[in-house]
Motif scaffolding. Structure first.
Motif, PDB file in Angstrom:
ATOM      1  N   PRO A  12       0.332 -68.404 -31.419  1.00  0.00           N
ATOM      2  CA  PRO A  12       0.123 -67.066 -30.876  1.00  0.00           C
ATOM      3  C   PRO A  12       0.851 -66.909 -29.543  1.00  0.00           C
ATOM      4  N   PRO A  13       1.406 -65.726 -29.285  1.00  0.00           N
ATOM      5  CA  PRO A  13       2.164 -65.528 -28.049  1.00  0.00           C
ATOM      6  C   PRO A  13       1.301 -65.678 -26.813  1.00  0.00           C
ATOM      7  N   GLU A  14       1.864 -66.293 -25.784  1.00  0.00           N
ATOM      8  CA  GLU A  14       1.109 -66.509 -24.549  1.00  0.00           C
ATOM      9  C   GLU A  14       1.314 -65.313 -23.615  1.00  0.00           C
ATOM     10  N   VAL A  15       0.713 -64.200 -24.012  1.00  0.00           N
ATOM     11  CA  VAL A  15       0.789 -62.983 -23.201  1.00  0.00           C
ATOM     12  C   VAL A  15      -0.609 -62.425 -23.098  1.00  0.00           C
ATOM     13  N   ALA A  16      -0.792 -61.541 -22.165  1.00  0.00           N
ATOM     14  CA  ALA A  16      -2.102 -60.909 -22.019  1.00  0.00           C
ATOM     15  C   ALA A  16      -2.411 -60.106 -23.263  1.00  0.00           C
ATOM     16  N   PRO A  17      -3.686 -60.025 -23.641  1.00  0.00           N
ATOM     17  CA  PRO A  17      -4.057 -59.298 -24.844  1.00  0.00           C
ATOM     18  C   PRO A  17      -3.499 -57.876 -24.812  1.00  0.00           C
ATOM     19  N   GLY A  18      -2.801 -57.537 -25.879  1.00  0.00           N
ATOM     20  CA  GLY A  18      -2.287 -56.180 -26.023  1.00  0.00           C
ATOM     21  C   GLY A  18      -0.991 -55.935 -25.293  1.00  0.00           C
ATOM     22  N   ALA A  19      -0.510 -56.856 -24.468  1.00  0.00           N
ATOM     23  CA  ALA A  19       0.697 -56.621 -23.703  1.00  0.00           C
ATOM     24  C   ALA A  19       1.912 -56.678 -24.596  1.00  0.00           C
ATOM     25  N   ALA A  20       2.797 -55.707 -24.419  1.00  0.00           N
ATOM     26  CA  ALA A  20       4.041 -55.632 -25.190  1.00  0.00           C
ATOM     27  C   ALA A  20       3.780 -55.816 -26.675  1.00  0.00           C
ATOM     28  N   ALA A  21       2.653 -55.276 -27.110  1.00  0.00           N
ATOM     29  CA  ALA A  21       2.238 -55.516 -28.486  1.00  0.00           C
ATOM     30  C   ALA A  21       3.167 -54.874 -29.485  1.00  0.00           C
ATOM     31  N   GLY A  22       3.845 -53.795 -29.126  1.00  0.00           N
ATOM     32  CA  GLY A  22       4.667 -53.074 -30.084  1.00  0.00           C
ATOM     33  C   GLY A  22       5.905 -53.816 -30.495  1.00  0.00           C
ATOM     34  N   ALA A  23       6.273 -54.895 -29.809  1.00  0.00           N
ATOM     35  CA  ALA A  23       7.512 -55.601 -30.119  1.00  0.00           C
ATOM     36  C   ALA A  23       7.450 -56.270 -31.475  1.00  0.00           C
ATOM     37  N   ARG A  24       6.322 -56.793 -31.869  1.00  0.00           N
ATOM     38  CA  ARG A  24       6.177 -57.496 -33.144  1.00  0.00           C
ATOM     39  C   ARG A  24       4.946 -56.977 -33.868  1.00  0.00           C
ATOM     40  N   PRO A  25       4.998 -56.887 -35.202  1.00  0.00           N
ATOM     41  CA  PRO A  25       3.819 -56.437 -35.949  1.00  0.00           C
ATOM     42  C   PRO A  25       2.635 -57.358 -35.692  1.00  0.00           C
ATOM     43  N   LEU A  26       1.454 -56.793 -35.790  1.00  0.00           N
ATOM     44  CA  LEU A  26       0.239 -57.554 -35.520  1.00  0.00           C
ATOM     45  C   LEU A  26       0.126 -58.765 -36.447  1.00  0.00           C
ATOM     46  N   ALA A  27       0.454 -58.580 -37.724  1.00  0.00           N
ATOM     47  CA  ALA A  27       0.345 -59.691 -38.673  1.00  0.00           C
ATOM     48  C   ALA A  27       1.253 -60.849 -38.279  1.00  0.00           C
ATOM     49  N   ASP A  28       2.408 -60.535 -37.690  1.00  0.00           N
ATOM     50  CA  ASP A  28       3.317 -61.584 -37.257  1.00  0.00           C
ATOM     51  C   ASP A  28       2.816 -62.252 -35.982  1.00  0.00           C
ATOM     52  N   ARG A  29       2.262 -61.447 -35.063  1.00  0.00           N
ATOM     53  CA  ARG A  29       1.748 -62.005 -33.816  1.00  0.00           C
ATOM     54  C   ARG A  29       0.577 -62.944 -34.064  1.00  0.00           C
ATOM     55  N   LEU A  30      -0.188 -62.674 -35.123  1.00  0.00           N
ATOM     56  CA  LEU A  30      -1.387 -63.468 -35.387  1.00  0.00           C
ATOM     57  C   LEU A  30      -1.147 -64.595 -36.388  1.00  0.00           C
ATOM     58  N   ARG A  31       0.107 -64.895 -36.662  1.00  0.00           N
ATOM     59  CA  ARG A  31       0.368 -66.043 -37.545  1.00  0.00           C
ATOM     60  C   ARG A  31      -0.297 -67.290 -36.963  1.00  0.00           C
ATOM     61  N   PRO A  32      -0.997 -68.079 -37.790  1.00  0.00           N
ATOM     62  CA  PRO A  32      -1.671 -69.277 -37.279  1.00  0.00           C
ATOM     63  C   PRO A  32      -0.677 -70.245 -36.641  1.00  0.00           C
ATOM     64  N   GLY A  33      -1.115 -70.898 -35.571  1.00  0.00           N
ATOM     65  CA  GLY A  33      -0.272 -71.878 -34.907  1.00  0.00           C
ATOM     66  C   GLY A  33      -0.508 -73.291 -35.403  1.00  0.00           C
ATOM     67  N   SER A  34      -1.548 -73.488 -36.223  1.00  0.00           N
ATOM     68  CA  SER A  34      -1.825 -74.801 -36.799  1.00  0.00           C
ATOM     69  C   SER A  34      -2.605 -74.584 -38.088  1.00  0.00           C
ATOM     70  N   LEU A  35      -2.641 -75.607 -38.909  1.00  0.00           N
ATOM     71  CA  LEU A  35      -3.275 -75.464 -40.212  1.00  0.00           C
ATOM     72  C   LEU A  35      -4.762 -75.149 -40.108  1.00  0.00           C
ATOM     73  N   ASP A  36      -5.421 -75.658 -39.051  1.00  0.00           N
ATOM     74  CA  ASP A  36      -6.858 -75.400 -38.943  1.00  0.00           C
ATOM     75  C   ASP A  36      -7.162 -73.959 -38.548  1.00  0.00           C
TER      76      ASP A  36
END
Length: 459
Positions: A12-36
């Protein structure tokens, strides 16, 4: 690139919640960073999941990930590459051909020579034809690539056997309510605010997602963009969002899954469940004539003579649909569903046909006994055709008890009525006639043309 570097690409991007959110779709921003962080697939990536154990053993087999859309197939493939230290390559079978595969295999071969293994992820792998699927065999066999294919179709039908034998098939589940709620909470954390939804609206949103996490996040983005003045209930949410058509493909797995569910619900005398699956098929766009045809089959196969009205009732419903069309005619089919669901069940006629067919195959070309053959010519009469035939209507109560099986063949008993519905009456009749045959020596080995008189048939 190290496994750690690859994993960081999907964190997940290391930015403040909601900041520059329009740059990438939400589904892409929330891609898991690990299998768990994969939601809803604990049987694969949980502490004792199949993939967790596989990675712990230090190896990764070629895989086919089979599941509905939006459940994490692509994310799992990316994270597997990172966890196993493999170079990640991705192809889509929709847009790729033989040249793309050849190029990918050549790159993987060069990388292997430098000591770097490759995970090749193929989305929609079922869209490759047989020849293209054959192309994977040598590079999977010799370890040039670790293949991870994703498919929404049943691999048993969509993929060639040789490829399946070299891969482990893992089934991904549609996301349940708990997993979807977890995604909603993560989305709200990313957006920096709770969604303007009532509890009813929130439950309706999860239901509209129909187990698809990506679709859920896309709807979340639409709600967030609208910034409604007050919390949305289910009705307001339905007006705001275009309601999603149910997951149903009339010539794919879901088509056969739902008709199987309908058939087995009817067989289990659960009219309510049968109505549900009937409605699911109609909602998904199934041709009602296909359903009508299957209902007719069910009437003959699973109700049979336990209720002789089942078949004409179902045929009448089909005829009513043809006359009325949709949606009015669908009520007639619903009536047939209820009738069949509540009817006594018997597969005795179905089993009798199977047994008779088996006997017919075994006995070959035995001819009918001469006494039941017509004799329209003098020669046929001289050969004994029709000799000794007893006209049943002239016998007492229209039962002569003659043998109608081929000479030399023992009498068969194919139809075994159940002790249910109208078949109780049929069983009485069959036993009565059988008793008369035995009383007068007209049993299994009785000679052709044997005669006997029968008392009245019981009412």
């Amino acid at each position: 690139m190290s496994a750690q570097d690859q994993a960081s690409l999907f964190a997940p991007p290391e930015v403040a919640p909601g900041a520059a959110a329009g740059a990438r779709p939400l589904a892409d921003r929330l891609r898991p960073g690990s299998l768990d962080q994969i939601s809803g697939q604990d049987h694969l990536v949980g502490p004792s999941g199949s993939l967790t154990r596989m990675l712990a053993r230090g190896g990764l087999a070629s895989l086919i990930l089979w599941g509905p859309p939006g459940v994490g197939k692509t994310s799992i493939a990316r994270l597997l590459a990172a966890a196993a230290g493999l170079h990640f390559m991705q192809l889509s079978a929709v847009f790729s051909g033989v040249a793309d595969l050849k190029r990918a295999f050549e790159e993987a071969t060069k990388r292997r020579a430098l000591g770097q293994a490759t995970l090749l992820f193929v989305d929609e792998i079922h869209r490759f034809n047989r020849a293209q699927q054959d192309g994977f065999l040598p590079v999977v066999e010799d370890g040039t690539i670790v293949l991870v294919g994703a498919t929404t179709e049943n691999p048993s039908f969509a993929l060639i056997g040789a490829l399946l034998s070299r891969c482990q098939v893992l089934v991904l589940h549609r996301l349940g309510d708990e997993a979807l709620e977890e995604l909603l909470r993560r989305a709200e954390a990313d957006l920096g605010a709770k969604l303007a939804l009532t509890e009813e609206g929130r439950a309706s949103l999860r239901a509209m997602a129909d187990g698809d996490g990506r679709y859920l996040l896309n709807m979340v983005e639409q709600i967030a963009a609208e910034t409604p003045a007050s919390a949305l209930d289910a009705g307001a949410l339905a007006e705001l969002l275009a309601r999603r058509a149910a997951l149903y493909d009339r010539d794919r797995d879901e088509h056969f899954n739902l008709i199987s569910a309908l058939h087995k619900s009817l067989r289990g005398s659960d009219a309510d469940a049968a109505l549900y699956w009937f409605a699911r098929m109609l909602t998904g766009g199934e041709d009602p004539r296909y359903i009508a045809r299957r209902l007719v089959r069910f009437a003959a196969e699973d109700v049979g003579l336990a209720d002789p009205q089942a078949l004409p009732q179902t045929l009448a419903a089909w005829d009513a649909y043809e006359r009325l069309g949709s949606p009015e005619g669908e009520l007639a089919l619903a009536q047939a569903v209820i009738y069949l669901g509540t009817a006594p069940k018997s597969n005795a006629a179905y089993m009798a046909l199977k047994a008779a067919q088996r006997s017919a195959r075994e006995t070959g070309s035995l001819t009918p006994p001469a006494h039941i053959l017509n004799a329209p010519t003098r020669l046929m009469k001289q050969l004994g055709y029709g000799a000794g035939y007893d006209y049943d209507h002239d016998a007492a109560d229209a039962f002569s008890g003659q043998n109608y099986f081929p000479d030399g063949m023992e009498r068969g008993r194919f139809y075994e009525p159940k002790d249910r519905g109208f078949e109780r009456e049929l069983a009485k009749r069959l036993e009565y006639w059988s008793g008369l045959r035995n009383e007068r020596g007209l049993g299994p080995t009785a000679p052709a043309g044997s005669r006997g008189r029968a008392p009245g048939l019981p009412s």
